[in-house]
Motif scaffolding. Structure first.
Motif, PDB file in Angstrom:
ATOM      1  N   ASN A 151      14.642  11.398  -7.755  1.00  0.00           N
ATOM      2  CA  ASN A 151      15.552  11.244  -8.881  1.00  0.00           C
ATOM      3  C   ASN A 151      16.950  11.592  -8.384  1.00  0.00           C
ATOM      4  N   LEU A 152      17.811  10.579  -8.343  1.00  0.00           N
ATOM      5  CA  LEU A 152      19.135  10.776  -7.763  1.00  0.00           C
ATOM      6  C   LEU A 152      19.979  11.728  -8.591  1.00  0.00           C
ATOM      7  N   GLU A 153      19.699  11.787  -9.888  1.00  0.00           N
ATOM      8  CA  GLU A 153      20.525  12.640 -10.753  1.00  0.00           C
ATOM      9  C   GLU A 153      20.172  14.119 -10.626  1.00  0.00           C
ATOM     10  N   THR A 154      18.878  14.400 -10.435  1.00  0.00           N
ATOM     11  CA  THR A 154      18.460  15.816 -10.461  1.00  0.00           C
ATOM     12  C   THR A 154      18.117  16.357  -9.073  1.00  0.00           C
ATOM     13  N   HIS A 155      18.236  15.536  -8.030  1.00  0.00           N
ATOM     14  CA  HIS A 155      17.853  15.940  -6.671  1.00  0.00           C
ATOM     15  C   HIS A 155      16.403  16.393  -6.578  1.00  0.00           C
ATOM     16  N   ASP A 156      15.536  15.705  -7.281  1.00  0.00           N
ATOM     17  CA  ASP A 156      14.105  15.959  -7.149  1.00  0.00           C
ATOM     18  C   ASP A 156      13.495  14.848  -6.313  1.00  0.00           C
ATOM     19  N   LYS A 157      12.640  15.230  -5.376  1.00  0.00           N
ATOM     20  CA  LYS A 157      11.848  14.237  -4.640  1.00  0.00           C
ATOM     21  C   LYS A 157      10.399  14.639  -4.832  1.00  0.00           C
ATOM     22  N   LEU A 158       9.671  13.880  -5.658  1.00  0.00           N
ATOM     23  CA  LEU A 158       8.363  14.344  -6.107  1.00  0.00           C
ATOM     24  C   LEU A 158       7.258  13.319  -5.854  1.00  0.00           C
ATOM     25  N   PRO A 159       6.070  13.818  -5.481  1.00  0.00           N
ATOM     26  CA  PRO A 159       4.942  12.914  -5.230  1.00  0.00           C
ATOM     27  C   PRO A 159       4.045  12.743  -6.455  1.00  0.00           C
ATOM     28  N   PHE A 160       3.331  11.623  -6.506  1.00  0.00           N
ATOM     29  CA  PHE A 160       2.185  11.526  -7.415  1.00  0.00           C
ATOM     30  C   PHE A 160       1.089  10.773  -6.674  1.00  0.00           C
ATOM     31  N   ALA A 161      -0.110  10.865  -7.198  1.00  0.00           N
ATOM     32  CA  ALA A 161      -1.234  10.167  -6.568  1.00  0.00           C
ATOM     33  C   ALA A 161      -2.099   9.565  -7.658  1.00  0.00           C
ATOM     34  N   SER A 162      -2.563   8.350  -7.425  1.00  0.00           N
ATOM     35  CA  SER A 162      -3.496   7.738  -8.362  1.00  0.00           C
ATOM     36  C   SER A 162      -4.276   6.636  -7.649  1.00  0.00           C
ATOM     37  N   GLU A 163      -5.562   6.630  -7.931  1.00  0.00           N
ATOM     38  CA  GLU A 163      -6.413   5.575  -7.362  1.00  0.00           C
ATOM     39  C   GLU A 163      -5.953   4.191  -7.835  1.00  0.00           C
ATOM     40  N   TYR A 164      -5.322   4.138  -9.028  1.00  0.00           N
ATOM     41  CA  TYR A 164      -4.887   2.840  -9.580  1.00  0.00           C
ATOM     42  C   TYR A 164      -3.779   2.187  -8.756  1.00  0.00           C
ATOM     43  N   VAL A 165      -3.043   2.984  -7.982  1.00  0.00           N
ATOM     44  CA  VAL A 165      -1.940   2.381  -7.223  1.00  0.00           C
ATOM     45  C   VAL A 165      -2.304   2.145  -5.755  1.00  0.00           C
ATOM     46  N   ARG A 166      -3.538   2.403  -5.404  1.00  0.00           N
ATOM     47  CA  ARG A 166      -3.921   2.116  -4.015  1.00  0.00           C
ATOM     48  C   ARG A 166      -3.860   0.599  -3.808  1.00  0.00           C
ATOM     49  N   PRO A 167      -3.172   0.143  -2.762  1.00  0.00           N
ATOM     50  CA  PRO A 167      -3.069  -1.305  -2.555  1.00  0.00           C
ATOM     51  C   PRO A 167      -4.441  -1.977  -2.413  1.00  0.00           C
ATOM     52  N   ARG A 168      -4.551  -3.180  -3.018  1.00  0.00           N
ATOM     53  CA  ARG A 168      -5.811  -3.950  -2.887  1.00  0.00           C
ATOM     54  C   ARG A 168      -5.990  -4.413  -1.447  1.00  0.00           C
ATOM     55  N   PHE A 169      -4.848  -4.797  -0.839  1.00  0.00           N
ATOM     56  CA  PHE A 169      -4.897  -5.249   0.558  1.00  0.00           C
ATOM     57  C   PHE A 169      -3.579  -4.888   1.223  1.00  0.00           C
ATOM     58  N   ALA A 170      -3.603  -4.858   2.552  1.00  0.00           N
ATOM     59  CA  ALA A 170      -2.360  -4.636   3.296  1.00  0.00           C
ATOM     60  C   ALA A 170      -2.391  -5.492   4.553  1.00  0.00           C
ATOM     61  N   VAL A 171      -1.273  -6.178   4.813  1.00  0.00           N
ATOM     62  CA  VAL A 171      -1.145  -6.965   6.041  1.00  0.00           C
ATOM     63  C   VAL A 171      -0.349  -6.141   7.045  1.00  0.00           C
ATOM     64  N   LEU A 172      -0.933  -5.936   8.218  1.00  0.00           N
ATOM     65  CA  LEU A 172      -0.275  -5.166   9.278  1.00  0.00           C
ATOM     66  C   LEU A 172      -0.109  -6.068  10.497  1.00  0.00           C
ATOM     67  N   ASP A 173       1.069  -6.627  10.655  1.00  0.00           N
ATOM     68  CA  ASP A 173       1.357  -7.450  11.834  1.00  0.00           C
ATOM     69  C   ASP A 173       2.310  -6.664  12.730  1.00  0.00           C
ATOM     70  N   PRO A 174       1.803  -6.134  13.848  1.00  0.00           N
ATOM     71  CA  PRO A 174       2.652  -5.304  14.713  1.00  0.00           C
ATOM     72  C   PRO A 174       3.905  -6.041  15.188  1.00  0.00           C
ATOM     73  N   ALA A 175       3.844  -7.364  15.253  1.00  0.00           N
ATOM     74  CA  ALA A 175       5.002  -8.124  15.743  1.00  0.00           C
ATOM     75  C   ALA A 175       6.214  -7.960  14.815  1.00  0.00           C
ATOM     76  N   VAL A 176       5.991  -7.691  13.548  1.00  0.00           N
ATOM     77  CA  VAL A 176       7.138  -7.543  12.646  1.00  0.00           C
ATOM     78  C   VAL A 176       7.873  -6.224  12.881  1.00  0.00           C
ATOM     79  N   THR A 177       7.275  -5.341  13.674  1.00  0.00           N
ATOM     80  CA  THR A 177       7.943  -4.055  13.935  1.00  0.00           C
ATOM     81  C   THR A 177       8.918  -4.137  15.116  1.00  0.00           C
ATOM     82  N   PHE A 178       8.934  -5.283  15.816  1.00  0.00           N
ATOM     83  CA  PHE A 178       9.893  -5.431  16.930  1.00  0.00           C
ATOM     84  C   PHE A 178      11.346  -5.328  16.456  1.00  0.00           C
ATOM     85  N   SER A 179      11.579  -5.692  15.191  1.00  0.00           N
ATOM     86  CA  SER A 179      12.964  -5.692  14.703  1.00  0.00           C
ATOM     87  C   SER A 179      13.419  -4.318  14.200  1.00  0.00           C
ATOM     88  N   LEU A 180      12.532  -3.333  14.253  1.00  0.00           N
ATOM     89  CA  LEU A 180      12.925  -2.003  13.761  1.00  0.00           C
ATOM     90  C   LEU A 180      14.036  -1.396  14.608  1.00  0.00           C
TER      91      LEU A 180
END
Ligand code: NZQ
Ligand code: ZN
Length: 384
Positions: A151-180
């Motif tokens: 929260n930029l206004e209050t300087h809070d950086k806070l975590p939450f966790a929920s099974e509902y937000v776990r990604p259904r799938f994830a694509v991991l292509d190492p080649a896209v990290t060359f531009s980092l």
């Protein structure tokens, strides 16, 4: 070993040219919102690959999720999700885009004030479906249930966790990290390393396989990390780093073992107040945390010294000192500074961050809840 329940349903598509798989992963009748950050995906070709893969879908886009995603930005995306009646969010980016999208997915279906999810632990009961195209290996967010929002206004950086937000799938292509940029390669290696340490460097509960998985990740990062700088175009190096980062925080090595996370909690306050990158804060705190907690962590510190670093542990005190120094040297080998003074910060940081920790109830951190505010202060003062 402690009791545990383990499930990780995120489907991973790993390897070159795998972005096209999103085509069959997202239902054809879904209304998709593609979320991304400041535009790196437009420069490295990832946006075009996503666009091609979604050619048969109806989709919209939301750009501008910033590093350390803000509540304020995410809430703008929530409006768009509601307005367009989005039923699938595709996050394309690093941990910040993924975390921000997790919050957007939960907030869009939340009854009440979504800030309560972060500030007061309000229960998430549903979320818009989420998929990920990962461009920065670091957080593990692509297949876990966690999200960290600021929260930029209050300087809070806070975590939450929920099974509902776990990604259904994830694509991991190492080649896209060359531009980092180098700074983000550094961040990713250090974040994955510290995630592993937070779940490994605690106390022995006889979880031999979890220990060896963790040691494997640490050794891989120590071996391959520096090569990402000396051989920046080496695909195998990028692939090993990327898979290590996912495995470090997908639940596997943390199942049935005590977990620490004190370094992360102190680091989050440092980011919230001084704006340091997440991994920069971890590299500052961890070596001093190891020294401060060396008695409670003694057995695991010696195991780490011997099995991961290959040190002689006959003289235990010397081996522990050596292990801490070697950890800091590893951070330096991947171009990561390890002192507050490297960012022009001095010991005045301690008061400010201890007050933040107190405000957030972070008064007994670590696997044995022994990292009191006084110990956090000592760690910060020793980190200047
Ligand atoms: O915004 P764009 O233009 O995409 O640029 C990003 C951003 O500026 C850039 N980048 C990403 N992929 C790139 C690229 N640039 C060129 N080529 C690519 N392939 O990198 C910059 C940093 O991205 P960010 O997503 O902020 O980094 P990271 O993945 O390290 O994520 C950090 C965030 O994740 C949280 C952190 O607190 C922080 O907010 N964490 C999330 C966790 C989780 N969900 O489990 C656990 C972690 O401990 C952590 O707290
Ligand atoms: Zn982290």
């Amino acid at each position: 070993m402690l009791n545990f329940s383990f499930e990780n349903p995120t489907k991973i598509h790993f390897g070159e040219q795998q972005i096209k798989e999103i085509q069959s992963e997202i239902p054809k009748n879904a209304k998709v919102l593609v979320t991304y950050g400041g535009g790196s995906i437009k420069k490295n070709g990832v946006y075009d690959q996503v666009k091609a893969a979604l050619s048969e879908h109806t989709w919209f886009e939301f750009a501008g999720i910033e590093p350390n995603p803000s509540y304020q930005t995410c809430m703008k995306a929530v409006e768009l999700v509601k307005e367009k009646q989005i039923d699938f969010i595709l996050a394309v980016g690093g941990g910040s885009v993924v975390d921000g999208s997790k919050f957007i997915a939960a907030a869009a279906e939340f009854t009440g004030e979504p800030w309560d999810i972060l500030a007061n632990g309000a229960e998430v009961k549903s979320a818009v479906a989420l998929g990920v195209v990962l461009t920065l290996p670091a957080t593990g967010s692509e297949s876990n249930t966690f999200s960290v929002v600021s929260n930029l206004e209050t300087h809070d950086k806070l975590p939450f966790a929920s099974e509902y937000v776990r990604p259904r799938f994830a694509v991991l292509d190492p080649a896209v990290t060359f531009s980092l940029p180098e700074r983000q390669v550094t961040n990713g290696i250090v974040d994955a390393f510290v995630h592993t340490m937070e779940q490994y460097l605690t106390y022995d509960v006889g979880a031999k396989l979890q220990d060896r998985f963790a040691e494997g990740i640490l050794m891989t990062l120590i071996e391959e990390g520096p090569k990402a700088f000396s051989e920046p175009e080496n695909y195998q190096v990028r692939a090993n780093i990327m898979w290590s980062a996912t495995m470090a925080l997908n639940g596997l090595i943390g199942a049935g073992v005590p977990q620490d996370w004190a370094t992360h909690m102190i680091g989050h306050e440092m980011t919230a107040v001084y704006g340091l990158d997440h991994a920069q804060t971890l590299a500052i705190v961890l070596p001093r945390m190891m020294a401060e907690q060396k008695d409670t962590k003694r057995g695991k510190l010696l195991q780490y010294a011997e099995r991961v670093l290959g040190l002689d542990i006959t003289n235990e005190e010397a081996a522990i000192e050596h292990a801490i120094a070697a950890t800091e040297a590893f951070f330096h080998s991947v171009k990561m500074p390890t002192r507050l003074s490297d960012y022009n910060l001095d010991d005045s940081v301690a008061d400010k961050l201890v007050a933040q920790l107190e405000r957030h109830g972070m008064t007994a951190l670590g696997e044995r809840e022994q990292v009191t505010l006084e110990k956090s202060r000592a760690i910060l003062l020793a980190s200047v």
